[in-house]
Design a protein around this motif. Structure first.
Motif, PDB file in Angstrom:
ATOM      1  N   ASN A  61       0.818  -1.214   0.000  1.00 12.37           N
ATOM      2  CA  ASN A  61       0.000   0.000   0.000  1.00 12.37           C
ATOM      3  C   ASN A  61       0.852   1.265   0.000  1.00 12.37           C
ATOM      4  OD1 ASN A  61      -2.740  -0.430  -0.370  1.00 12.37           O
ATOM      5  ND2 ASN A  61      -3.083  -0.981   1.775  1.00 12.37           N
ATOM      6  N   ASP A 104       3.412   6.516   1.558  1.00 10.57           N
ATOM      7  CA  ASP A 104       2.328   5.717   2.131  1.00 10.57           C
ATOM      8  C   ASP A 104       0.982   6.193   1.596  1.00 10.57           C
ATOM      9  OD1 ASP A 104       3.939   4.093   3.771  1.00 10.57           O
ATOM     10  OD2 ASP A 104       4.073   5.681   5.273  1.00 10.57           O
ATOM     11  N   TYR A 154      -1.829   5.190   2.991  1.00  7.05           N
ATOM     12  CA  TYR A 154      -2.724   5.261   4.147  1.00  7.05           C
ATOM     13  C   TYR A 154      -1.915   5.514   5.411  1.00  7.05           C
ATOM     14  CZ  TYR A 154      -6.293   3.213   1.127  1.00  7.05           C
ATOM     15  OH  TYR A 154      -7.185   2.988   0.112  1.00  7.05           O
ATOM     16  N   HIS A 155      -2.542   6.232   6.339  1.00  8.29           N
ATOM     17  CA  HIS A 155      -2.036   6.344   7.699  1.00  8.29           C
ATOM     18  C   HIS A 155      -2.946   5.477   8.551  1.00  8.29           C
ATOM     19  CE1 HIS A 155       0.672   9.427   6.425  1.00  8.29           C
ATOM     20  NE2 HIS A 155      -0.269  10.331   6.206  1.00  8.29           N
ATOM     21  N   GLY A 156      -2.478   4.275   8.856  1.00 10.26           N
ATOM     22  CA  GLY A 156      -3.382   3.329   9.513  1.00 10.26           C
ATOM     23  C   GLY A 156      -4.454   2.923   8.533  1.00 10.26           C
ATOM     24  N   GLU A 157      -5.710   3.232   8.867  1.00 10.58           N
ATOM     25  CA  GLU A 157      -6.816   2.937   7.958  1.00 10.58           C
ATOM     26  C   GLU A 157      -7.299   4.174   7.215  1.00 10.58           C
ATOM     27  OE1 GLU A 157      -9.900   0.968  10.075  1.00 10.58           O
ATOM     28  OE2 GLU A 157      -8.691  -0.778  10.603  1.00 10.58           O
ATOM     29  N   SER A 158      -6.707   5.317   7.532  1.00 11.12           N
ATOM     30  CA  SER A 158      -7.145   6.583   6.914  1.00 11.12           C
ATOM     31  C   SER A 158      -6.335   6.875   5.666  1.00 11.12           C
ATOM     32  CB  SER A 158      -6.986   7.738   7.900  1.00 11.12           C
ATOM     33  OG  SER A 158      -7.730   7.488   9.077  1.00 11.12           O
ATOM     34  N   PRO A 159      -6.993   7.288   4.561  1.00 13.63           N
ATOM     35  CA  PRO A 159      -6.268   7.608   3.332  1.00 13.63           C
ATOM     36  C   PRO A 159      -5.358   8.815   3.521  1.00 13.63           C
ATOM     37  CG  PRO A 159      -8.586   8.227   3.140  1.00 13.63           C
ATOM     38  CD  PRO A 159      -8.461   7.451   4.402  1.00 13.63           C
TER      39      PRO A 159
END
Length: 528
Positions: free
Chosen positions: A65, A95, A97-102
């Motif tokens: 990702n 990246d 995504y940051h965790g689950e956030s776009p």
């Protein structure tokens, strides 16, 4: 003054020239086979169309990702940086995504996630995206990032596969940095679309090739695993084959001075080496694993041991019966009993000696004519059990014990040799592409000999391709040097070269290739 592409006096001839250039670029991108060169071309051609001073290419890595950095070109700084498998990453991946956030803060990540083109006149004046990365880059290099064009690259399924980022569009005459114009954006978008198609095609080819090789290596591994005694044989043959092919390419003397295998020929040879033993998938394990003369689906020496134990018991019983009869007849002369006892011991001793000799022949490296003569004498002996006359050795046992060298009889040797025929048959059924069209010939000919006494087609001389000769030497050397052959111990290099030297003299292997093999010290360089 606007850039050349935005000039108000752009003529029909200029437009035609741009279209012609786009066609030429499309053809060039489609024709390029090397994916790293393709990355370079995409950035270079995009920069040329947009008059951009700098360009960066990111390719989408779906497994992680991230947008994976591939190429950076910067004309002002004189930079041409690329990411390779062994080099350090020169620019960080982006990246998604940051965790689950776009990750919408980064312009390239936003373009990839949304599939939208971004045209930013001045990154320092933008409040939409986080440009601390380019600003930090500027502070380190002294560069000044200004206009930015970010274009998502979409494949035939309208999926984003990468992002093309251009910096600092320049006027043709003054070199002044200006925003990217609309027509320029359209041209670069068209180029990105062409590039995405070319890149997707190349990636698909690579993925298919990777899948094909993985399948071939899996089959090769399965063949090697059929026998614990041939583990990794194919893998080692591939390694030796390619080392010898490289030696041919590097040779600056003799017959190979003018010979050079190009990349496609090397790939064809590598695949041939991987597939040279594919026919062994039909070879019974008990033949491949036969380490002693009496071994088949089980080791028949144990059957002979049991038989000779029975014969000894029969002899003991026969002498016991004779002693009982003597006692019953009251012929109790001590001399008679002594002679009978002596005969019993001599008979039993002969049986034990015969069994010991059979065991020696069973595992001997060589069985000479004298040994075969004694085996025939043993086989002529008989015993009676359940009223039936039986031989000490049956015909199959005598045939196998009489094998003079190795452990295979004629039938089994034909079964083993049949793997080359099966390799030829199996590979002949595969629709190899043009650049791999000779794989079948190379792979199936590794047991052929220059003098025409090999198999399966008895090819000789010029009818035997150089690539097949290379695989033949690799196969022989691996077999002689392997630690895990059932029929002998591992040999020293000097002994191996002595054997292969005789094969060279007898016209079995290519003399020039063997000399190159020895001269290049491949036997020691290739770790088996």
């Amino acid at each position: 003054m606007l850039s050349f592409l935005e000039a108000s006096d752009t003529s029909i001839d200029d437009v035609g020239a741009h279209l012609k250039k786009m066609v030429e670029i499309g053809i060039a991108l489609s024709a390029e086979k090397n994916i790293d060169t393709l990355f370079d071309m995409i950035v270079e051609e995009a920069r040329a169309l947009a008059m951009a001073d700098s360009g960066t290419l990111y390719i989408l890595d779906r497994d992680r990702n991230v947008l994976s950095f591939k190429i950076l070109q910067n004309n002002s700084l004189g930079l041409h940086l690329k990411r390779t498998e062994n080099a350090e990453i020169l620019l960080p991946d982006v990246d998604l995504y940051h965790g689950e956030s776009p990750n919408y803060e980064n312009a390239s990540s936003f373009a990839a996630l949304q599939g939208k083109i971004l045209n930013i006149p001045d990154v320092y004046a933008s409040t939409t995206f986080d440009f601390t990365g380019p600003m930090k880059y500027d502070s380190v290099t002294g560069y000044r990032s200004q206009s930015m064009l970010v274009i998502p690259m979409k494949n035939h399924e309208n999926e984003v596969i990468g992002v093309l980022q251009l910096l600092n569009a320049q006027e043709v005459e003054s070199g002044r940095v200006v925003p990217f114009g609309d027509r320029c954006v359209s041209l670069v978008e068209a180029l990105a679309s062409q590039a995405a198609v070319a890149l997707t095609n190349r990636q698909l080819i690579q993925e298919i090739k990777k899948l094909f090789y993985s399948f071939i290596e899996t089959i090769a591994g399965a063949i090697d695993e059929k026998s614990p005694n041939t583990g990794d044989h194919i893998k080692r043959v591939v390694k030796i084959t390619m080392a010898l092919a490289m030696a041919v390419n590097e040779s600056n003397q003799g017959l190979f001075k003018e010979h050079f295998f190009d990349d496609e020929e090397m790939e064809e040879l590598r695949l041939s080496a991987w597939m040279h033993d594919v026919g062994k998938i039909t070879t019974p394990e008990y033949v491949m694993d036969k380490s002693t003369r009496l071994e088949s689906k089980f080791d028949r020496i144990h059957l002979i041991e049991t038989r000779f134990s029975l014969i000894a018991e029969i002899v003991e019983k026969q002498y016991l019966e004779k002693q009982v009869k003597l006692l019953q007849s009251r012929e109790t002369s001590s001399d008679i009993f002594l002679e009978l006892e002596k005969a019993r011991k001599e008979n039993l001793s002969s049986i034990h000696e015969d069994l010991a000799f059979i065991k020696t022949c069973h595992r001997a490296e060589f069985v000479n004519d004298k040994m075969i003569h004694r085996l025939n004498k043993i086989a002529e002996k008989q015993y009676i059990v359940s009223g039936k006359i039986q031989p000490f050795l049956d015909p199959w046992e005598l045939e196998n014990l009489s094998i003079q060298k190795g452990s295979l009889n004629e039938t089994e040797r034909h079964i083993i040799e049949n793997h080359a025929t099966m390799t030829l048959k199996m590979l002949s059924c595969l629709p190899f592409p043009k650049n791999l069209s000779r794989v079948t010939d190379f792979a199936a000919s590794h047991h052929e000999r220059l003098n025409g006494t090999g198999y399966p087609r008895k090819l000789k001389g010029d009818a035997l391709p150089l690539q097949a000769r290379i695989i033949a030497i690799a196969d022989i050397f691996e077999a002689l040097s392997a630690r895990d052959r059932p029929y002998r111990k591992r040999m020293e290099i000097s002994h191996i070269f002595e054997i292969m030297g005789k094969m060279k003299e007898n016209g079995h292997i290519d003399p020039d290739l063997f000399d190159l093999f020895v001269r290049s010290d491949i036997g020691k360089k290739v770790k088996l």
